[in-house]
Design an enzyme around this catalytic site. Structure first.
Site, PDB file in Angstrom:
ATOM      1  N   ASP A  34      88.274  12.137  92.446  1.00 13.38           N
ATOM      2  CA  ASP A  34      87.101  11.389  92.900  1.00 13.38           C
ATOM      3  C   ASP A  34      86.241  10.954  91.716  1.00 13.38           C
ATOM      4  O   ASP A  34      85.716   9.854  91.672  1.00 13.38           O
ATOM      5  CB  ASP A  34      86.245  12.267  93.823  1.00 13.38           C
ATOM      6  CG  ASP A  34      86.743  12.200  95.258  1.00 13.38           C
ATOM      7  OD1 ASP A  34      87.847  11.643  95.457  1.00 13.38           O
ATOM      8  OD2 ASP A  34      86.042  12.700  96.152  1.00 13.38           O
ATOM      9  N   GLU A  36      87.094  10.503  88.572  1.00 11.84           N
ATOM     10  CA  GLU A  36      87.721   9.445  87.760  1.00 11.84           C
ATOM     11  C   GLU A  36      87.571   8.088  88.456  1.00 11.84           C
ATOM     12  O   GLU A  36      87.329   7.065  87.835  1.00 11.84           O
ATOM     13  CB  GLU A  36      89.211   9.749  87.542  1.00 11.84           C
ATOM     14  CG  GLU A  36      89.446  10.775  86.454  1.00 11.84           C
ATOM     15  CD  GLU A  36      90.881  11.306  86.460  1.00 11.84           C
ATOM     16  OE1 GLU A  36      91.423  11.480  85.383  1.00 11.84           O
ATOM     17  OE2 GLU A  36      91.437  11.544  87.549  1.00 11.84           O
ATOM     18  N   ASP A  38      85.138   7.298  90.551  1.00 13.74           N
ATOM     19  CA  ASP A  38      83.733   6.884  90.413  1.00 13.74           C
ATOM     20  C   ASP A  38      83.479   6.282  89.034  1.00 13.74           C
ATOM     21  O   ASP A  38      82.708   5.337  88.890  1.00 13.74           O
ATOM     22  CB  ASP A  38      82.802   8.078  90.623  1.00 13.74           C
ATOM     23  CG  ASP A  38      82.700   8.445  92.091  1.00 13.74           C
ATOM     24  OD1 ASP A  38      82.960   7.566  92.932  1.00 13.74           O
ATOM     25  OD2 ASP A  38      82.381   9.607  92.391  1.00 13.74           O
ATOM     26  N   SER A  83      73.615  11.101 112.750  1.00 12.33           N
ATOM     27  CA  SER A  83      73.789  12.172 111.771  1.00 12.33           C
ATOM     28  C   SER A  83      72.606  13.130 111.887  1.00 12.33           C
ATOM     29  O   SER A  83      71.745  12.957 112.740  1.00 12.33           O
ATOM     30  CB  SER A  83      73.918  11.602 110.375  1.00 12.33           C
ATOM     31  OG  SER A  83      72.790  10.853 110.097  1.00 12.33           O
ATOM     32  N   LYS A 117      78.148  24.460 109.166  1.00 12.15           N
ATOM     33  CA  LYS A 117      78.437  23.024 109.109  1.00 12.15           C
ATOM     34  C   LYS A 117      79.734  22.829 108.322  1.00 12.15           C
ATOM     35  O   LYS A 117      79.734  22.844 107.084  1.00 12.15           O
ATOM     36  CB  LYS A 117      77.280  22.282 108.438  1.00 12.15           C
ATOM     37  CG  LYS A 117      77.404  20.784 108.467  1.00 12.15           C
ATOM     38  CD  LYS A 117      76.079  20.144 108.086  1.00 12.15           C
ATOM     39  CE  LYS A 117      76.143  18.636 108.155  1.00 12.15           C
ATOM     40  NZ  LYS A 117      77.023  18.020 107.185  1.00 12.15           N
ATOM     41  N   ARG A 138      84.121   8.657 113.996  1.00  9.09           N
ATOM     42  CA  ARG A 138      82.689   8.366 114.067  1.00  9.09           C
ATOM     43  C   ARG A 138      82.392   6.912 113.684  1.00  9.09           C
ATOM     44  O   ARG A 138      81.548   6.271 114.271  1.00  9.09           O
ATOM     45  CB  ARG A 138      81.936   9.309 113.132  1.00  9.09           C
ATOM     46  CG  ARG A 138      80.472   9.030 113.066  1.00  9.09           C
ATOM     47  CD  ARG A 138      79.734  10.117 112.291  1.00  9.09           C
ATOM     48  NE  ARG A 138      78.313   9.871 112.340  1.00  9.09           N
ATOM     49  CZ  ARG A 138      77.647   9.217 111.392  1.00  9.09           C
ATOM     50  NH1 ARG A 138      78.281   8.767 110.340  1.00  9.09           N
ATOM     51  NH2 ARG A 138      76.358   9.015 111.504  1.00  9.09           N
ATOM     52  N   LYS A 283      70.161  24.095 115.903  1.00  8.26           N
ATOM     53  CA  LYS A 283      69.854  23.233 117.052  1.00  8.26           C
ATOM     54  C   LYS A 283      68.932  23.977 117.999  1.00  8.26           C
ATOM     55  O   LYS A 283      69.157  25.175 118.235  1.00  8.26           O
ATOM     56  CB  LYS A 283      71.139  22.901 117.818  1.00  8.26           C
ATOM     57  CG  LYS A 283      72.176  22.180 116.997  1.00  8.26           C
ATOM     58  CD  LYS A 283      73.476  22.028 117.762  1.00  8.26           C
ATOM     59  CE  LYS A 283      74.516  21.354 116.879  1.00  8.26           C
ATOM     60  NZ  LYS A 283      75.860  21.419 117.412  1.00  8.26           N
TER      61      LYS A 283
HETATM   62  S1  IVH Z   1      75.939  18.355 115.693  1.00  9.25           S
HETATM   63  C1  IVH Z   1      73.396  14.290 116.328  1.00  9.25           C
HETATM   64  N1  IVH Z   1      77.086  20.501 114.849  1.00  9.25           N
HETATM   65  O1  IVH Z   1      77.567  17.113 110.489  1.00  9.25           O
HETATM   66  C2  IVH Z   1      74.285  15.023 115.394  1.00  9.25           C
HETATM   67  N2  IVH Z   1      77.391  18.522 113.555  1.00  9.25           N
HETATM   68  O2  IVH Z   1      75.226  15.180 109.742  1.00  9.25           O
HETATM   69  C3  IVH Z   1      75.132  15.986 116.131  1.00  9.25           C
HETATM   70  N3  IVH Z   1      78.828  18.797 111.592  1.00  9.25           N
HETATM   71  O3  IVH Z   1      78.528  14.039 111.861  1.00  9.25           O
HETATM   72  C4  IVH Z   1      76.027  16.719 115.226  1.00  9.25           C
HETATM   73  N4  IVH Z   1      79.266  20.935 111.919  1.00  9.25           N
HETATM   74  O4  IVH Z   1      80.359  15.713 111.231  1.00  9.25           O
HETATM   75  C5  IVH Z   1      76.874  19.192 114.594  1.00  9.25           C
HETATM   76  N5  IVH Z   1      78.045  22.514 114.271  1.00  9.25           N
HETATM   77  C6  IVH Z   1      77.853  21.217 114.022  1.00  9.25           C
HETATM   78  C7  IVH Z   1      78.436  20.549 112.901  1.00  9.25           C
HETATM   79  C8  IVH Z   1      78.164  19.192 112.692  1.00  9.25           C
HETATM   80  C9  IVH Z   1      79.483  19.880 111.134  1.00  9.25           C
HETATM   81  C10 IVH Z   1      78.857  17.468 110.940  1.00  9.25           C
HETATM   82  C11 IVH Z   1      79.284  16.342 111.845  1.00  9.25           C
HETATM   83  C12 IVH Z   1      78.129  15.384 111.899  1.00  9.25           C
HETATM   84  C13 IVH Z   1      77.373  15.749 110.666  1.00  9.25           C
HETATM   85  C14 IVH Z   1      75.910  15.453 110.900  1.00  9.25           C
END
Ligand code: IVH
Length: 670
Positions: A34, A36, A38, A83, A117, A138, A283
Site C-alpha cells: 500500500d 509503495e 501511495d 458510517s 469493530k 456498502r 451503541k
Molecule cells: S454498526 C450506522 N457495528 O464500521 C453505522 N459497524 O464506520 C452502523 N463495523 O461500515 C454500523 N464493526 O463496516 C457497526 N459492531 C459493529 C461494527 C461496525 C465494524 C464497521 C462497518 C461500518 C463501519 C462504520
C-alpha cells in the site's frame, strides 16, 4: 509546453500506476505494498504540479481511488448504510453522551452495547420468507454492488433460516473479514487482511471467492419488517439463535468510565485476537431511544466508534506552508521529511491554526512526533525541544494573506469573548486567488453541483489557464480549447461536457450550499430552502438583504445571518447568483413527504416534559410539518410547555393562533 523527456517520464509513471490499479482492483493481486502504491501516486501528483502537466484521465488526480467494477449490478439500499463518527478518548465520549442527554432529556436511563469493530468490509444480506435473496456491498452508502453469489460462498452466512420468529423480511448487516492466520497463507497476494477480504469479495467468479476463507460477523439490521426486538443485545442474541456468527466479546456497559476502562483493557488484548480490530463500537442499547435519536447527515446519533491509539512516528519539519481555505482561513501545514506511519507515507501534517503553533511553539527544523489515526489528517502531537538547534527561531505567522496580500484578521467572538484561533484573509469572494479556487472546488463538489468530470486538479488547471475564474465560467467553457490540451482527448472532453450539462438541474438546497457561504453548510442550506421554497424568493432576499426573516427558522441564528449579510454585501456575489440563475435550472423545494402535519407550522415555548426541543422539532419535521422561531400570522400552532414565555402566548392569542400542549401535539400525531 512540457518537453518530450518529461512527458515520456510522466507517461511511464502513469502506465506503472495503472498497471498496479489493475492488479489491485481487477485481478486482486497487488504486487506492491500500500505504501509503495501511495508513494507512486504522490510522485505523479507532484510531477504534474512541478511541470504544470494537465492530468490525463487515468491520472490519480482525476481518477481518485476506487472505481466500482463494471461487472456488478448496482443496488440502492433500502436504508442507507451510514458510517460511524469517531471518538479518540474520554473527552470525545463525554461529549457524545452529553449530546444524547441534551437530545433526550437528562433523566433517562440507558445502557451501551459494546462491540469490537472488526476491520473488514461491511455487507448487507436481505432475507425474504426466510431465504437469503440478495447480498450487497456498502458502496457509497446509498448504492452498493450486488455480490450475492460471492457472499453465498461464505460458510458463516446462512442461506435459509428456519426459526419461527425470523422476520418475513429483514436486511442483516455485518462485516466480511479474514482471520489473521488465514491471511498468512495468502499474504503475498494482498497488502493486508482487509484488502484480501475486499479483493476476494469483488471477484467476478464466485469460485475465486471460495478459495479465500472469508468469514462473516453479523451486528445490525438495515430494514426490518415489524421489529419485535427491544434492544441491540436482544437482537444480537437472536442473530446467534438464527445461525449467524456474532462477536463473543460483545458486552453491555453503563457509563463513560466503564467504556474507557474496557477500551484500555481491550486495546492490549486486540493483538491476541484472531482478526484485526481498529476500535470498539458503542451503541445505545435501547431501540426506542435509537429511533428517537435518529441520524445526522452521515452517522447515527446513537452510536460511536472509539478508535484504538493511532500510529505515530518522529520526523523533521522542513517547511511550514500556509494554505488558504474557501472561507479565507489560513491553515498552517508542516511539510515534513517523509515518514512511514502504519503503512502510509506521510509528508504533510496539519498544524491547525496560528494559536496551535504558538501554544506548542512549533518551528521550522523541529523534530516532532506525528500521529495518524484512521481517516484523520496527520497532526503534530509534540515537539522534541531538546533536539532544537540554537539558531532556531520562533515561527512568524503571516499577518497578510500569502495569496493576495490582503489584511488578515482574527475575529472576535462576542459569545465567548475571545478572539478566534483562526486567522482569515479579509478579501472575500473571488478577489483572492486561493480562496477563489477553493470556492470553485466547493461549487463542483459532490454535495453541491456534483460535477464529477471536473475534479479538483482539473479546476486548478483550468484556473491556471484562465479558462475559469467564477462558477458561471464553467458553463461557457470552450471545449475545443480543452480538447487541444495535453492529456485530454475527445472522449474525456465529452465526459466533461456531459457531467457539466447534467449538473445544470439542481435543487435549491444544493444550490444554496454550492455558494460556499460560511456557516451555511448542508443542514442550514436545507433549513433555508425549506423556508423560502424557490429561487425567486432567494434573489429577492439577497437584493433586499432582509435576512432577518430567517431568524424565524429554528436552527438559524445570528451567526448565520451575519454571514449571509456579509457575503451578499459584496456585489460580485450577488451578480454570481443572478448569472447562475439564468444558466441553471434550480428546482423549487418540495416539502418533505406527505405526513400528517403537512402544511402546518409549529413553534415551541417553555420546557417540554420528557422530550428536548430538538427532538420535538424533528418529530414535527418527520411528519412533514415545519417549525418556526417567532410568533407570526404564518404560525399554525404554538406548543406550550412549563414556564412558557407569556409574551409569546399573548401574541399568539391576539393573532388567533391555536395554543396547544405537548400532549395535544402527540394526539395530532396519533
Ligand atoms: S454498526 C450506522 N457495528 O464500521 C453505522 N459497524 O464506520 C452502523 N463495523 O461500515 C454500523 N464493526 O463496516 C457497526 N459492531 C459493529 C461494527 C461496525 C465494524 C464497521 C462497518 C461500518 C463501519 C462504520
Amino acid at each position: 509546453m512540457i518537453n518530450e523527456k518529461i512527458s515520456k517520464k510522466y507517461k511511464l509513471k502513469l502506465k506503472e500506476y495503472n498497471k498496479h490499479n489493475k492488479l489491485y482492483y481487477e485481478k486482486n493481486k497487488p504486487t506492491i505494498s500500500d505504501s509503495e502504491y501511495d508513494k507512486l501516486k504522490l510522485e505523479i501528483l507532484e510531477f504534474e504540479k512541478k511541470y504544470n502537466i494537465a492530468p490525463k484521465k487515468n491520472s490519480p488526480s482525476i481518477n481518485i481511488g476506487y472505481t466500482a467494477s463494471k461487472s456488478f449490478e448496482k443496488y440502492k439500499h433500502k436504508v442507507k448504510m451510514l458510517s460511524l463518527s469517531n471518538a479518540f478518548g474520554y473527552e470525545d465520549l463525554l461529549n457524545f453522551e452529553k449530546k444524547i442527554f441534551n437530545y433526550l432529556n437528562k433523566n433517562i436511563n440507558f445502557s451501551y452495547s459494546v462491540e469490537p469493530k472488526i476491520d473488514g468490509i461491511s455487507a448487507s444480506l436481505t432475507y425474504k420468507n426466510k431465504k437469503f435473496i440478495v447480498g450487497v456491498s456498502r458502496g457509497d452508502g446509498n448504492e452498493g454492488e450486488i455480490i450475492t453469489e460471492n457472499l453465498k460462498t461464505i460458510k458463516d452466512i446462512p442461506l435459509e433460516i428456519n426459526s419461527k420468529n425470523f422476520p418475513d423480511e429483514i436486511e442483516i448487516r455485518g462485516e466480511v473479514y479474514i482471520k489473521k492466520k488465514d491471511f498468512l497463507n495468502i499474504k503475498d497476494n494482498f497488502a493486508n487482511p482487509r484488502n484480501a477480504a475486499s479483493g476476494s469479495l469483488r471477484q467476478k467468479d464466485p469460485n475465486e471467492t471460495k478459495k479465500i476463507p472469508l468469514r462473516f460477523i453479523a451486528y445490525t439490521f438495515g430494514y426490518i419488517k415489524n421489529n419485535q426486538f427491544k434492544t441491540q443485545t436482544e437482537f444480537l442474541i437472536e442473530l446467534k439463535k438464527w445461525g449467524f456468527k456474532t462477536n463473543i466479546d460483545n458486552k453491555i456497559l453503563r457509563n463513560v468510565n466503564d467504556l474507557v476502562n474496557f477500551h484500555k483493557e481491550f486495546e492490549n488484548k486486540r493483538f491476541d485476537l484472531e482478526y484485526d480490530v481498529d476500535g470498539l463500537v458503542y451503541k445505545i442499547n435501547e431501540f426506542n431511544l435509537q429511533n428517537r435519536l435518529g441520524f445526522t447527515s452521515n452517522s447515527p446519533r446513537w452510536a460511536i466508534a472509539h478508535k484504538f491509539s493511532a500510529d505515530s512516528a518522529s520526523t523533521k519539519i522542513n517547511k511550514i506552508e500556509i494554505q488558504i481555505g474557501r472561507t479565507g482561513a489560513l491553515t498552517p501545514v508542516a511539510k515534513v521529511e517523509p515518514v512511514n506511519i502504519g503503512g502510509v507515507v506521510v509528508s504533510n501534517a496539519t498544524l491547525h491554526n496560528e494559536d496551535e503553533i504558538d501554544r506548542k511553539d512549533i518551528r521550522i527544523g523541529d523534530l516532532v512526533k506525528i500521529e495518524r489515526a484512521g481517516d484523520v489528517i496527520p497532526h503534530v502531537i509534540e515537539v522534541d525541544k531538546t533536539k532544537r538547534s540554537k539558531s532556531s527561531k520562533k515561527f512568524k505567522f503571516p499577518t497578510i494573506c500569502p495569496s493576495c496580500g490582503s489584511n488578515t484578521i482574527k475575529e472576535f467572538n462576542t459569545l465567548t469573548k475571545k478572539y478566534d484561533a483562526v486567522r482569515r484573509c479579509t478579501n472575500d469572494s473571488f478577489g483572492c486567488e486561493k480562496i477563489a479556487i477553493e470556492k470553485l472546488k466547493h461549487f463542483i463538489s459532490k454535495e453541491a453541483l456534483n460535477i464529477d468530470g471536473l475534479g479538483k486538479k482539473v479546476v486548478e488547471k483550468l484556473w491556471d489557464l484562465d479558462f475559469i475564474n467564477k462558477p458561471q465560467d464553467i458553463f461557457s467553457l470552450d471545449y475545443n480549447k480543452i480538447t487541444n490540451l495535453d492529456g485530454w482527448g475527445t472522449q474525456s472532453v465529452n465526459n466533461l461536457k456531459n457531467s457539466i450539462e447534467n449538473s445544470k438541474k439542481v435543487s435549491l438546497q444544493r444550490f444554496i450550499y454550492s455558494l460556499g457561504i460560511r456557516h451555511i453548510g448542508i443542514e442550514n442550506s436545507k433549513l433555508i430552502s425549506d423556508n423560502i421554497k424557490n429561487i425567486s424568493k432567494f434573489i429577492e432576499l439577497i437584493k433586499s438583504k432582509q435576512f432577518d426573516s430567517f431568524l424565524n427558522i429554528d436552527g438559524i441564528g445570528e451567526t448565520q445571518i451575519k454571514s449571509l449579510k456579509n457575503f451578499f454585501s459584496n456585489k460580485s456575489n450577488i451578480s454570481i447568483v443572478i448569472e447562475l440563475t439564468s444558466l441553471l435550472k434550480i428546482e423549487s423545494q418540495i416539502l418533505n413527504g406527505n405526513g400528517i402535519l403537512k402544511g402546518k407550522s409549529f413553534m415551541f415555548t417553555g420546557k417540554l416534559n420528557g422530550i428536548s426541543r430538538a427532538e420535538a422539532k424533528s418529530l414535527v419535521e418527520k411528519n412533514s410539518g415545519s417549525t418556526l422561531n417567532n410568533v407570526s400570522k404564518n404560525l399554525d400552532y404554538l406548543v406550550v410547555g412549563e414556564k412558557a414565555t407569556n409574551k409569546k402566548v399573548e401574541q399568539a392569542k391576539t393573532l388567533g393562533i391555536d395554543i396547544i400542549s405537548l400532549e395535544e401535539l402527540k394526539k395530532l400525531l396519533n
